[in-house]
Design a protein around this motif. Structure first.
Motif, short mmCIF file in Angstrom:
data_model
loop_
_atom_site.label_atom_id
_atom_site.label_comp_id
_atom_site.label_asym_id
_atom_site.label_seq_id
_atom_site.Cartn_x
_atom_site.Cartn_y
_atom_site.Cartn_z
N PHE A 65 0.82 -1.20 0.00
CA PHE A 65 0.00 0.00 0.00
C PHE A 65 0.86 1.26 0.00
O PHE A 65 1.70 1.45 0.87
CB PHE A 65 -0.90 -0.02 1.23
N ASP A 66 0.66 2.11 -1.02
CA ASP A 66 1.46 3.33 -1.19
C ASP A 66 0.50 4.49 -1.45
O ASP A 66 0.23 4.86 -2.59
CB ASP A 66 2.44 3.16 -2.34
N PRO A 67 -0.04 5.09 -0.38
CA PRO A 67 -1.10 6.08 -0.56
C PRO A 67 -0.59 7.42 -1.04
O PRO A 67 0.54 7.84 -0.77
CB PRO A 67 -1.68 6.21 0.86
N VAL A 68 -1.46 8.13 -1.75
CA VAL A 68 -1.22 9.52 -2.13
C VAL A 68 -2.55 10.25 -1.95
O VAL A 68 -3.62 9.72 -2.23
CB VAL A 68 -0.71 9.66 -3.57
N THR A 69 -2.49 11.49 -1.45
CA THR A 69 -3.69 12.23 -1.12
C THR A 69 -3.78 13.53 -1.91
O THR A 69 -2.83 13.96 -2.57
CB THR A 69 -3.72 12.59 0.38
N GLU A 70 -4.95 14.17 -1.80
CA GLU A 70 -5.11 15.50 -2.37
C GLU A 70 -4.11 16.47 -1.78
O GLU A 70 -3.63 17.40 -2.46
CB GLU A 70 -6.53 16.00 -2.09
N ALA A 71 -3.77 16.27 -0.51
CA ALA A 71 -2.83 17.16 0.17
C ALA A 71 -1.44 17.06 -0.44
O ALA A 71 -0.75 18.08 -0.62
CB ALA A 71 -2.78 16.84 1.66
N ASP A 72 -0.99 15.82 -0.77
CA ASP A 72 0.30 15.64 -1.43
C ASP A 72 0.37 16.45 -2.71
O ASP A 72 1.33 17.19 -2.97
CB ASP A 72 0.52 14.16 -1.78
N ARG A 73 -0.66 16.28 -3.52
CA ARG A 73 -0.66 16.92 -4.84
C ARG A 73 -0.77 18.44 -4.72
O ARG A 73 -0.11 19.18 -5.46
CB ARG A 73 -1.80 16.35 -5.67
N ALA A 74 -1.60 18.90 -3.79
CA ALA A 74 -1.77 20.35 -3.63
C ALA A 74 -0.48 21.01 -3.17
O ALA A 74 -0.11 22.09 -3.67
CB ALA A 74 -2.90 20.62 -2.63
N ALA A 75 0.22 20.36 -2.24
CA ALA A 75 1.46 20.96 -1.72
C ALA A 75 2.55 20.99 -2.77
O ALA A 75 3.26 22.00 -2.92
CB ALA A 75 1.93 20.18 -0.49
N GLU A 76 2.72 19.88 -3.52
CA GLU A 76 3.77 19.89 -4.54
C GLU A 76 3.43 20.87 -5.66
O GLU A 76 4.32 21.57 -6.16
CB GLU A 76 3.99 18.49 -5.11
N THR A 77 2.17 20.96 -6.02
CA THR A 77 1.76 21.93 -7.05
C THR A 77 2.10 23.35 -6.62
O THR A 77 2.63 24.15 -7.40
CB THR A 77 0.25 21.82 -7.32
N ALA A 78 1.82 23.66 -5.35
CA ALA A 78 2.10 25.01 -4.84
C ALA A 78 3.59 25.31 -4.85
O ALA A 78 4.01 26.40 -5.26
CB ALA A 78 1.53 25.15 -3.42
N MET A 79 4.40 24.35 -4.42
CA MET A 79 5.85 24.58 -4.40
C MET A 79 6.42 24.69 -5.81
O MET A 79 7.28 25.54 -6.08
CB MET A 79 6.54 23.45 -3.62
N ARG A 80 5.96 23.85 -6.72
CA ARG A 80 6.44 23.91 -8.10
C ARG A 80 6.11 25.27 -8.74
O ARG A 80 6.91 25.82 -9.49
CB ARG A 80 5.81 22.77 -8.92
N ARG A 81 4.94 25.77 -8.43
CA ARG A 81 4.54 27.06 -9.00
C ARG A 81 5.48 28.18 -8.53
O ARG A 81 5.96 28.99 -9.33
CB ARG A 81 3.11 27.39 -8.60
N VAL A 82 5.77 28.19 -7.23
CA VAL A 82 6.63 29.24 -6.68
C VAL A 82 8.06 29.11 -7.21
O VAL A 82 8.71 30.11 -7.56
CB VAL A 82 6.61 29.19 -5.14
N ILE A 83 8.57 27.88 -7.30
CA ILE A 83 9.92 27.67 -7.84
C ILE A 83 9.99 28.13 -9.29
O ILE A 83 10.93 28.81 -9.72
CB ILE A 83 10.34 26.20 -7.70
N GLY A 84 8.98 27.74 -10.08
CA GLY A 84 8.99 28.12 -11.49
C GLY A 84 8.93 29.61 -11.70
O GLY A 84 9.55 30.14 -12.64
N GLN A 85 8.19 30.31 -10.83
CA GLN A 85 8.09 31.76 -10.96
C GLN A 85 9.37 32.46 -10.53
O GLN A 85 9.73 33.49 -11.09
CB GLN A 85 6.92 32.26 -10.10
#
Length: 271
Positions: A40-60
């Motif tokens: 079992f290797d879970p992934v949640t909405e929280a995982d995706r939301a946090a990485e999306t937010a960090m990627r956006r800031v890094i890219g900018q």
């Protein structure tokens, strides 16, 4: 730029990721299994939301920098600077409502870990280091922020050591006898820490962390913290740990050497 120049930006990433994660913690949320039919290797909405937010800031902010993330893969991973992100390390604890998880934000410079931060937004703790020094910041249950330098503790015997691993079942079957041989020698073993275990080692609370099957995003951020606190982290064969794999971290070089002797002993495979 040096690692120190990035500290304010890393703090910003920690804040942004924490803001994305906390609305989900101890609530009902969508959950997927990334390894259907396997462990079992879970992934949640929280995982995706946090990485999306960090990627956006890094890219900018740093569009020329590379990225390696657990949820959304890699881009420009051969760049001079590469950010290595694990939005929630310890997702099984997260979905169980336990606070033994954290966001890992690591920075590679020319392929080597140069800075790392572990953020735990629920307990309001941050562990961070640059390989030369490491620190903890938090509130000790109050409202006044405290910063404390991290330092590993001495431990020269396995019989006096406290060892942590997330779960022995996560260690591949062919390596498990070696781990079990080591566990049988230590004074105390605790399970379930994920990234928190490595930070407790840097804080001088435990002596060894032994795991296997780690990915690059599981370990890069933790290496500068452990080294900055005076500890050592390698693969089981004593090699470079930044790519992941079978990892052993220790607060004291003496107990690290003793652990390596057992983890590499051929007779352990026959026990």
């Amino acid at each position: 730029m040096t690692a120190i120049d990035f500290i304010p930006f890393v703090e910003r990433l920690a804040t942004v990721s924490g803001e994305a994660i906390m609305p989900f913690f101890r609530t009902a949320f969508a959950l997927d299994d990334k390894n259907v039919g396997g462990v079992f290797d879970p992934v949640t909405e929280a995982d995706r939301a946090a990485e999306t937010a960090m990627r956006r800031v890094i890219g900018q902010t740093f569009p020329s920098h590379g990225l390696i993330g657990e949820e959304f893969g890699s881009r420009e991973a051969e760049s001079e600077y590469v950010w290595v992100l694990d939005p929630i390390d310890g997702t099984k604890s997260f979905i169980s409502g336990l606070p033994l998880w954290g966001t890992l934000i690591g920075l590679l410079h020319q392929g080597s870990p140069c800075y790392g931060l572990m953020n735990q937004p629920f307990t309001r703790e941050r562990f961070y280091g640059d390989g030369h020094a490491a620190f903890w910041s938090g509130y000790n249950g109050g409202n006044e922020k405290t910063i404390r330098k991290l330092r590993v503790r001495p431990c020269h015997e396995l019989e006096r050591a406290t060892l942590m691993t997330t779960s022995p079942q996560l260690i591949p079957a062919e390596l498990r006898p070696r781990y079990e041989a080591l566990e049988s020698k230590v004074r105390l073993t605790r399970y379930g820490g994920d990234c928190y275990a490595y930070c407790m080692l840097a804080a001088g609370q435990i002596d060894l962390v032994v795991e296997a099957g780690l990915n690059i995003y599981d370990i890069v951020a933790l290496i500068p913290i452990i080294k900055g606190a005076g500890g050592i982290v390698t693969t089981w064969d004593g090699g470079e740990p930044s790519k992941g794999g079978a990892i052993v971290a220790a607060g004291d070089k003496r107990v690290h050497e003793l652990a390596l002797q057992i983890l590499n002993a051929p007779e352990a495979d026959k026990s």
